[in-house]
Design an enzyme around this catalytic site. Structure first.
Site, PDB file in Angstrom:
ATOM      1  N   GLY A 136      72.097  41.623  42.435  1.00 27.82           N
ATOM      2  CA  GLY A 136      72.247  40.825  43.661  1.00 27.82           C
ATOM      3  C   GLY A 136      71.263  39.664  43.670  1.00 27.82           C
ATOM      4  O   GLY A 136      70.110  39.820  43.295  1.00 27.82           O
ATOM      5  N   ALA A 183      59.107  28.784  37.635  1.00 31.04           N
ATOM      6  CA  ALA A 183      57.758  29.139  37.187  1.00 31.04           C
ATOM      7  C   ALA A 183      57.770  29.653  35.745  1.00 31.04           C
ATOM      8  O   ALA A 183      56.913  29.277  34.931  1.00 31.04           O
ATOM      9  CB  ALA A 183      57.169  30.199  38.130  1.00 31.04           C
ATOM     10  N   VAL A 184      58.737  30.493  35.430  1.00 33.87           N
ATOM     11  CA  VAL A 184      58.815  31.040  34.063  1.00 33.87           C
ATOM     12  C   VAL A 184      59.036  29.886  33.079  1.00 33.87           C
ATOM     13  O   VAL A 184      58.334  29.773  32.056  1.00 33.87           O
ATOM     14  CB  VAL A 184      59.972  32.075  33.950  1.00 33.87           C
ATOM     15  CG1 VAL A 184      60.227  32.448  32.491  1.00 33.87           C
ATOM     16  CG2 VAL A 184      59.665  33.322  34.773  1.00 33.87           C
ATOM     17  N   THR A 185      59.982  29.011  33.409  1.00 32.08           N
ATOM     18  CA  THR A 185      60.324  27.912  32.492  1.00 32.08           C
ATOM     19  C   THR A 185      59.129  26.987  32.276  1.00 32.08           C
ATOM     20  O   THR A 185      58.755  26.673  31.134  1.00 32.08           O
ATOM     21  CB  THR A 185      61.516  27.108  33.077  1.00 32.08           C
ATOM     22  OG1 THR A 185      62.587  28.002  33.287  1.00 32.08           O
ATOM     23  CG2 THR A 185      61.953  25.989  32.131  1.00 32.08           C
ATOM     24  N   ARG A 243      76.984  41.563  37.743  1.00 31.03           N
ATOM     25  CA  ARG A 243      76.742  42.948  37.337  1.00 31.03           C
ATOM     26  C   ARG A 243      77.683  43.172  36.142  1.00 31.03           C
ATOM     27  O   ARG A 243      78.893  43.053  36.282  1.00 31.03           O
ATOM     28  CB  ARG A 243      77.042  43.913  38.477  1.00 31.03           C
ATOM     29  CG  ARG A 243      76.272  43.570  39.771  1.00 31.03           C
ATOM     30  CD  ARG A 243      76.394  44.666  40.805  1.00 31.03           C
ATOM     31  NE  ARG A 243      76.092  44.220  42.154  1.00 31.03           N
ATOM     32  CZ  ARG A 243      74.871  44.179  42.699  1.00 31.03           C
ATOM     33  NH1 ARG A 243      73.819  44.564  42.008  1.00 31.03           N
ATOM     34  NH2 ARG A 243      74.701  43.786  43.943  1.00 31.03           N
ATOM     35  N   ASP A 264      66.475  47.149  40.516  1.00 35.44           N
ATOM     36  CA  ASP A 264      66.462  48.411  39.805  1.00 35.44           C
ATOM     37  C   ASP A 264      67.420  48.485  38.599  1.00 35.44           C
ATOM     38  O   ASP A 264      67.008  48.785  37.474  1.00 35.44           O
ATOM     39  CB  ASP A 264      66.937  49.430  40.852  1.00 35.44           C
ATOM     40  CG  ASP A 264      66.389  50.770  40.614  1.00 35.44           C
ATOM     41  OD1 ASP A 264      65.225  50.858  40.232  1.00 35.44           O
ATOM     42  OD2 ASP A 264      67.162  51.733  40.773  1.00 35.44           O
ATOM     43  N   THR A 320      64.702  41.248  44.377  1.00 33.59           N
ATOM     44  CA  THR A 320      65.695  41.927  45.218  1.00 33.59           C
ATOM     45  C   THR A 320      65.235  41.869  46.672  1.00 33.59           C
ATOM     46  O   THR A 320      64.030  42.003  46.938  1.00 33.59           O
ATOM     47  CB  THR A 320      65.896  43.408  44.816  1.00 33.59           C
ATOM     48  OG1 THR A 320      66.619  44.077  45.858  1.00 33.59           O
ATOM     49  CG2 THR A 320      64.600  44.158  44.585  1.00 33.59           C
ATOM     50  N   ASP A 334      65.789  44.108  48.692  1.00 36.68           N
ATOM     51  CA  ASP A 334      65.627  45.488  49.163  1.00 36.68           C
ATOM     52  C   ASP A 334      64.168  45.980  49.164  1.00 36.68           C
ATOM     53  O   ASP A 334      63.856  46.962  49.834  1.00 36.68           O
ATOM     54  CB  ASP A 334      66.451  46.452  48.294  1.00 36.68           C
ATOM     55  CG  ASP A 334      67.930  46.117  48.291  1.00 36.68           C
ATOM     56  OD1 ASP A 334      68.382  45.441  49.231  1.00 36.68           O
ATOM     57  OD2 ASP A 334      68.631  46.517  47.346  1.00 36.68           O
ATOM     58  N   ASP A 379      62.675  47.642  46.958  1.00 34.28           N
ATOM     59  CA  ASP A 379      62.654  49.061  46.597  1.00 34.28           C
ATOM     60  C   ASP A 379      62.107  49.328  45.195  1.00 34.28           C
ATOM     61  O   ASP A 379      62.408  50.368  44.611  1.00 34.28           O
ATOM     62  CB  ASP A 379      64.066  49.653  46.738  1.00 34.28           C
ATOM     63  CG  ASP A 379      65.089  48.933  45.866  1.00 34.28           C
ATOM     64  OD1 ASP A 379      64.770  47.866  45.313  1.00 34.28           O
ATOM     65  OD2 ASP A 379      66.211  49.445  45.731  1.00 34.28           O
ATOM     66  N   ARG A 434      73.199  46.050  77.104  1.00 32.17           N
ATOM     67  CA  ARG A 434      73.905  46.810  76.069  1.00 32.17           C
ATOM     68  C   ARG A 434      72.970  47.456  75.051  1.00 32.17           C
ATOM     69  O   ARG A 434      71.829  47.018  74.883  1.00 32.17           O
ATOM     70  CB  ARG A 434      74.860  45.884  75.314  1.00 32.17           C
ATOM     71  CG  ARG A 434      76.147  45.680  76.059  1.00 32.17           C
ATOM     72  CD  ARG A 434      77.031  44.673  75.355  1.00 32.17           C
ATOM     73  NE  ARG A 434      78.338  44.657  75.991  1.00 32.17           N
ATOM     74  CZ  ARG A 434      79.191  43.653  75.941  1.00 32.17           C
ATOM     75  NH1 ARG A 434      78.877  42.557  75.285  1.00 32.17           N
ATOM     76  NH2 ARG A 434      80.342  43.727  76.550  1.00 32.17           N
ATOM     77  N   ARG A 473      70.332  48.829  50.427  1.00 29.18           N
ATOM     78  CA  ARG A 473      70.907  49.875  49.569  1.00 29.18           C
ATOM     79  C   ARG A 473      70.439  51.244  50.056  1.00 29.18           C
ATOM     80  O   ARG A 473      70.825  51.615  51.160  1.00 29.18           O
ATOM     81  CB  ARG A 473      70.524  49.661  48.106  1.00 29.18           C
ATOM     82  CG  ARG A 473      71.562  50.240  47.154  1.00 29.18           C
ATOM     83  CD  ARG A 473      71.230  49.940  45.714  1.00 29.18           C
ATOM     84  NE  ARG A 473      71.432  48.574  45.360  1.00 29.18           N
ATOM     85  CZ  ARG A 473      72.599  48.058  44.963  1.00 29.18           C
ATOM     86  NH1 ARG A 473      73.647  48.832  44.878  1.00 29.18           N
ATOM     87  NH2 ARG A 473      72.713  46.798  44.645  1.00 29.18           N
ATOM     88  N   LYS A 524      64.148  54.383  79.684  1.00 29.12           N
ATOM     89  CA  LYS A 524      63.241  54.604  80.824  1.00 29.12           C
ATOM     90  C   LYS A 524      62.795  53.280  81.424  1.00 29.12           C
ATOM     91  O   LYS A 524      62.766  53.097  82.627  1.00 29.12           O
ATOM     92  CB  LYS A 524      62.037  55.421  80.376  1.00 29.12           C
ATOM     93  CG  LYS A 524      62.313  56.912  80.476  1.00 29.12           C
ATOM     94  CD  LYS A 524      61.034  57.700  80.317  1.00 29.12           C
ATOM     95  CE  LYS A 524      61.380  59.180  80.073  1.00 29.12           C
ATOM     96  NZ  LYS A 524      60.595  59.764  79.022  1.00 29.12           N
TER      97      LYS A 524
HETATM   98  O1  F6P Z   1      70.440  45.002  46.085  1.00 30.14           O
HETATM   99  C1  F6P Z   1      70.700  43.933  46.940  1.00 30.14           C
HETATM  100  C2  F6P Z   1      71.891  44.224  47.825  1.00 30.14           C
HETATM  101  O2  F6P Z   1      72.074  43.112  48.674  1.00 30.14           O
HETATM  102  C3  F6P Z   1      71.821  45.520  48.621  1.00 30.14           C
HETATM  103  O3  F6P Z   1      71.013  45.406  49.764  1.00 30.14           O
HETATM  104  C4  F6P Z   1      73.274  45.770  48.907  1.00 30.14           C
HETATM  105  O4  F6P Z   1      73.517  47.136  49.100  1.00 30.14           O
HETATM  106  C5  F6P Z   1      73.955  45.274  47.663  1.00 30.14           C
HETATM  107  O5  F6P Z   1      73.052  44.368  47.027  1.00 30.14           O
HETATM  108  C6  F6P Z   1      75.271  44.594  47.889  1.00 30.14           C
HETATM  109  O6  F6P Z   1      75.810  44.266  46.665  1.00 30.14           O
HETATM  110  P1  F6P Z   1      77.099  43.331  46.455  1.00 30.14           P
HETATM  111  O7  F6P Z   1      76.677  41.928  46.739  1.00 30.14           O
HETATM  112  O8  F6P Z   1      77.481  43.559  45.070  1.00 30.14           O
HETATM  113  O9  F6P Z   1      78.099  43.780  47.475  1.00 30.14           O
END
Ligand code: F6P
Length: 326
Positions: A14, A25-27, A75, A106, A129, A131, A133, A166, A175, A215
């Site tokens: 993603g 930066a890498v380049t 991917r 990951d 990412t 996420d 994570d 509401r 994820r 409350k």
């Molecule tokens: O890992 C990044 C992320 O955006 C997650 O938060 C999410 O679950 C997933 O990728 C969505 O993936 P895609 O763009 O392939 O639907």
């Protein structure tokens, strides 16, 4: 000292805001240190399909402020097979690429780890990412921008939630990790967060209702982390409709807008530091590590650690949210 003279760079999985700052930066660090750079398009797919071109300093001009990734991302199923990785390796050799910098989450770093082991190639990972994570780094590239995007959206939702008295369930990405939901809730002043890390421990909805969220308030916002473990925002809205029909419930799923936008200053600085450190690592002959940041210091985290371990959520933050949402 390393003998590497040419590196390849790719973004995979993603996209995340700040990936372009990392590519830049890498380049530039590579060129500054006398290395040549090959940009690989569409992640591992570009390695397999031979979508590779020489990157000069100008290729990364004027991109630090852009979301997405100029290298594009994908991917790639072929790269998961030994046959696909063999073609990828042959293409690397054809282009003279001796080391790889992989920017991704990951799954992308898992691919890098397998490839590195099979072909004895130095691979350096950068945590990219939204996420957050990945174990071994305090934050990942893109996380801060996504948090700010969530904040902006929730601030707006609050206006209408308050006007109509509401209860809103706002679903955010992540994820199977609750960092965006929990820290988004703290930053937005939301009433609760439902996160996968605690979904088997307690009924987070019941807990939230029991605390007596109405409350002192007539409207509430609950951030729900997407995940099979939480069941997502729709699941909780349905439950409230059935179990607490007195509440007027609405759902907003923020979706992919969380992945876009101009990277924040924090993400640009993080990406720049990690990108330059990736080249330092290659020059020092490091291999198969992710570059992370801990307590504002650059760290090298072996792939095995970064991928295998679950990054823990601080319980202190869960308690803080509860305390401040009375
Ligand atoms: O890992 C990044 C992320 O955006 C997650 O938060 C999410 O679950 C997933 O990728 C969505 O993936 P895609 O763009 O392939 O639907």
């Amino acid at each position: 000292m390393s003998t590497v003279k040419c590196i390849g760079i790719l973004t995979s999985g993603g996209d995340a805001p700040g990936m372009n700052a990392a590519i830049r930066a890498v380049t530039r660090s590579a060129i500054y240190n006398g290395l040549s750079v090959k940009g690989i398009y569409r992640g591992y797919r570009g390695l397999v399909m031979d979508e590779i071109e020489e990157f000069k300093s100008q290729n990364v001009s004027n991109i630090i402020q852009m979301g997405g990734t100029i290298l594009k991302t994908a991917r790639c199923k072929e790269f998961m097979t030994p046959e696909g990785r063999k073609i990828a390796y042959e293409n690397m050799q054809k282009h003279g690429i001796e080391a790889l910098v992989v920017i991704g989450g990951d799954g992308s770093l898992t691919g890098a780890r397998i490839f590195a082991q099979e072909y004895n190639i130095p691979c350096i990972g950068l945590p990219g990412t939204i996420d957050n994570d990945l174990y071994g780094t305090d934050t990942t590239i893109g996380y801060d921008t996504a948090l700010n995007t969530i904040l902006d959206a929730v601030d707006k939702i609050r206006d209408t939630a308050t006007s109509h008295d509401r209860l809103f369930f706002v679903e955010v990405m992540g994820r199977d990790a609750g960092f965006l939901a929990l820290n988004g809730a703290i930053a937005a002043g939301a009433e609760a967060a439902i996160i996968p890390e605690f979904s088997t421990e307690v009924d987070q909805l019941e807990e939230f209702i029991k605390i007596g969220f109405r409350k002192s308030k007539s409207s509430s916002i609950v951030l729900v982390a997407e995940s099979e473990l939480t069941g997502g925002a729709m699941h909780y809205a349905e439950r409230v409709k059935n179990e607490y029909p007195q509440y007027d419930v609405r759902v907003t799923i923020l979706g992919h807008l969380q992945r876009g936008g101009r990277p924040t200053a924090n993400d640009r600085i993080l990406a720049s530091r990690l990108g330059a450190a990736a080249i330092d690592a290659i020059m020092e002959d490091q291999r198969n590590v992710m570059i992370g940041i801990e307590n504002d210091d650059i760290v090298y985290v072996p792939f095995s650690k970064a991928i295998k371990n679950d990054k823990p959520i601080k319980r202190e933050l869960v308690n803080l949210l509860r305390e401040l949402s009375i």
